[in-house]
Every structure is written in C-alpha cells, then in structure tokens.
Design an enzyme around this catalytic site. Structure first.
Site, mmCIF file in Angstrom:
data_model
loop_
_atom_site.group_PDB
_atom_site.id
_atom_site.type_symbol
_atom_site.label_atom_id
_atom_site.label_comp_id
_atom_site.label_asym_id
_atom_site.label_seq_id
_atom_site.Cartn_x
_atom_site.Cartn_y
_atom_site.Cartn_z
ATOM 1 N N GLY A 1 0.968 -1.170 -0.078
ATOM 2 C CA GLY A 1 -0.119 0.065 0.110
ATOM 3 C C GLY A 1 0.823 1.282 0.122
ATOM 4 C CB THR A 2 4.011 1.332 -1.230
ATOM 5 O OG1 THR A 2 4.112 0.246 -0.570
ATOM 6 C CG2 THR A 2 5.477 2.120 -0.864
#
Lengths: 260, 141
Positions: free
Chosen positions: A43-44
C-alpha cells in the site's frame, strides 16, 4: 499388486505441487463464504528523483493488510550494493526476496569483475528475473544509484518492463506523487531541493497522527538506512566477569590484495 | 553410467493420463492433488509450471545457438561435449549429486536464484526407493 511409483529427482525452485489443491480449496471456500487470507501488500508510495550529482529515493513507511495498517514503520528502501538502493512496492515478501537475491547476485558479479556494480546491471538482472515469472512475482521497484557513468534511476514493473527516467513514482499512491513531481520538477536541481521534492507532503488529514515521516536516501555520500543502536545504560548491567586470555603471537603473514 | 533404456526415456516425455496415480499404493491422493479428471492430468496446474520445468533447457539452447552464430559451430560442439562429460559424473539416482562441474560450466556457480533458496534438493525430506530408481534409470523397469 499396487503399482509402485518412482519419484523423479527433486529439483529446486518453485514447486507447483499444491496449486491444484489450492485451486480446489479456494473454489470450495468461496462457495461456503470464507475468504482465504491474502498476501500482505505494501500500500505504498515510492518515488525517486535524479538531481545534479546523484539520486534521491523516497518511500512511505506504512504496510497495509486490506483496510488495516499492519506495520507503521516498515522499511521499503532496500540495499542492493554500496552505491545502489531500491524501493519496493507491491507484495511485501516479493520485493524483499527479489531485492535480496539481486543484491547477492550483484555482489558475486562485482567480485568476479573486480569493479563497482552499475545500475544498468542491476536493472537488467531484475528485469530478466521478473519476466521469467511472468508477473506472478508482484514486485514494482524503483531502482536508483550512482556509478561510473553518473546517477541513474529506473522504474521496474512486475511483468518485467523498465523505464529509465529523471523522476519516477510507483505504488498505490503513485498518481498523487507524480502530480507533485510533474508540477515541481526541474532538471539539474541541487541536493536540498531534490530532498524537499521527494518528501511526501500531501498527507491526508487522518494520517497526521500516524505520520512516521519519510526517509529520503541520498546516494552520493552513503548513509545507513537507520541507526538501531541503543544508548549505553539502556539495559542495566547486573554483573560483569572479565577473563583475560593469555595468547602469544605464533606466526604472522601479510598478503597484499591486488585492488586495481 | 548414463545408459537409459528407450522405454524409460519415452516414459519421461509422454504424460500418460490416469495410468499412474500419484499417491502411495497407487490410489489417488485426494488431499494433495484434488479429484481425478483427465483434464487434471494432462493440463499443467499452474501457467508457469511448464515454462519453469523447461527453463534450464531453453536457456542452454538459446546460449548455444547464440554461440554458434558468433563463434561458429565448433564452440557449441566443444561445450556440449564437456556438458555430457560433466553430466555423467553423478551419484546413483536416488542420492543427491551436487552437479558442481555442470554448474561451473554453465556459470551458475556464481549466481543465486530461487532454486538455491526454495526447495533445495539437498534438504529434501523424501528419498526415492533405491532399487526402483536404479532399475528405472537403466531401463530395466
């Protein structure tokens, strides 16, 4: 008489023995309404910028598991070689293992050639490995480093395509980060300007409380990614025993290395 | 010694459906491989399975054909002779051999891949039955 089966000699690498069973299990589980646990994604937002004398890599520190934050302070900038670092987005395990494998390979290669490894070498190795597995290894990487030809920045997608660009972003937050870059990037920036650009400054309101900050990584003078040494005296010393060993020097030989 | 009877070589190349169930005592192992169906036996269970099985072979073919184009026919010929010689120095089929000479020839002694980390054959927990495997190799089975 029952037939005896002869096992083939086992070969290493990925084993697909269980994939049929997993497919059947998944089908049955979804029929009954259960969900199998998904792989942890990062989730970057990761990004990189080339400035006048080097590369700045930036990454956020949050790892999510679906809608829940799994790790508030995980390190997404991986070491590949003293002059090359790599940010990883996508499946967390895949980025870890891939960067570690490439780092080992690059070390062996540089020992064999006797030279500092180049960013293009790391890029080619990563690209060939990711293409071999046809995107099943979900690792989206931003690779940056400085070598004898100057600073380089590559973005590598899970299926194996790469782009060599002056500024790149990857990950689920890449669109927002790219908007910032497109607005404010100038060629040939100074180091401080590039660091400011790389700092992710579009924080969502509910993130303020949990913000752990961004670790920007400047690759001209190499810094370690974090300092994990505790101060002396953090743990109290209960007792101390000192045993001196009496050794005498028997033989000393000096071998000079040919570091050309 | 690497003499393989013709029957055992054929067996390796042609997958026969439904004839040899994978479980112990010849009964279908439902827990591990799911229910039987002809489609299950013929098609690979994962899209990567076939390409991974043939990967080393395809790499070698590609390297040899490039070498032939660059240096002429003698180069791959000599290399293949050395490969054959190296492949013959193995332990008996049920024991794990290190393939050191083969690795050095291929250059994979200086590279680390998933085959060294995952499922290392040296750590495998199953051993083939010695008599069966030797007979299979010699083509007596």
């Amino acid at each position: 008489m029952a037939t005896l089966t002869v096992t083939r000699p086992p070969f290493g690498g990925f084993s697909f023995e269980n994939s049929k069973r997993n497919a059947v299990l998944e089908g049955n589980a979804s029929k009954m309404g259960f969900n199998l646990p998904p792989a942890r994604k990062t989730g970057t937002t990761i990004c990189g910028v080339v400035f006048k004398d080097g590369v700045v890599l930036g990454a956020d520190t949050r790892a999510t598991e679906g809608m829940v934050v799994a790790d508030k302070n995980c390190s997404k900038i991986h070491y590949i070689s003293p002059n090359i670092y790599c940010c990883g987005a996508g499946t967390a395990a895949d980025t870890e293992m891939t960067t570690q494998i490439i780092s080992s390979n690059l070390e062996l290669h540089s020992l064999s050639t006797g030279r500092l490894p180049r960013v293009a070498t790391a890029n080619r190795m990563l690209k060939q490995m990711l293409f071999r597995y046809q995107g099943y290894i979900g690792a989206a990487l931003v690779l940056g480093g400085v070598d004898c030809n100057g600073p380089h920045l590559y973005s590598i997608y899970p299926h194996g395509s790469t782009d060599k660009l002056p500024y790149v972003t990857m990950g689920s937050g890449s669109l927002a980060a790219m908007a910032v870059f497109e607005d404010r990037y100038k060629p040939d920036m100074e180091e401080e300007e590039a660091k400011q650009l790389g700092k992710v400054d579009y924080i969502r309101p509910h993130d303020e409380a949990n913000k752990k900050g961004v670790r920007a990584h400047e690759l001209e003078a190499v810094h370690p990614t974090g300092d994990y040494k505790y101060k002396r005296g953090t743990t109290s010393v209960l007792s101390k025993v000192v045993t001196t060993l009496d050794l005498e020097l028997v033989e000393e030989s000096v071998q000079t290395m040919d570091t050309s | 010694m690497n003499t393989r009877g013709l029957r055992s070589q054929l067996k390796d190349s042609v997958p026969v459906a439904g004839m040899c169930p994978q479980g112990a005592y010849g009964v279908q192992d439902s827990l591990r491989s799911g229910f039987t169906s002809v489609k299950n036996e013929l098609l690979p269970s994962h899209p990567l399975e076939l390409s991974e099985k043939n990967f080393q072979l395809n790499q070698d073919k590609m390297n040899f054909s490039t070498l032939r184009n660059i240096q002429g026919l003698h180069a791959p010929l000599k290399l293949q002779m050395e490969y054959r010689a190296a492949r013959q120095i193995q332990r008996l089929p049920f024991l794990q051999s290190s393939h050191l000479a083969l690795d050095t020839l291929r250059g994979s002694d200086e590279a680390i891949g998933f085959e060294d980390i995952l499922n290392d054959p040296a750590h495998s927990e199953m051993m083939g039955e010695p008599h069966m495997m030797v007979e299979y190799k010699l083509g007596l089975l």
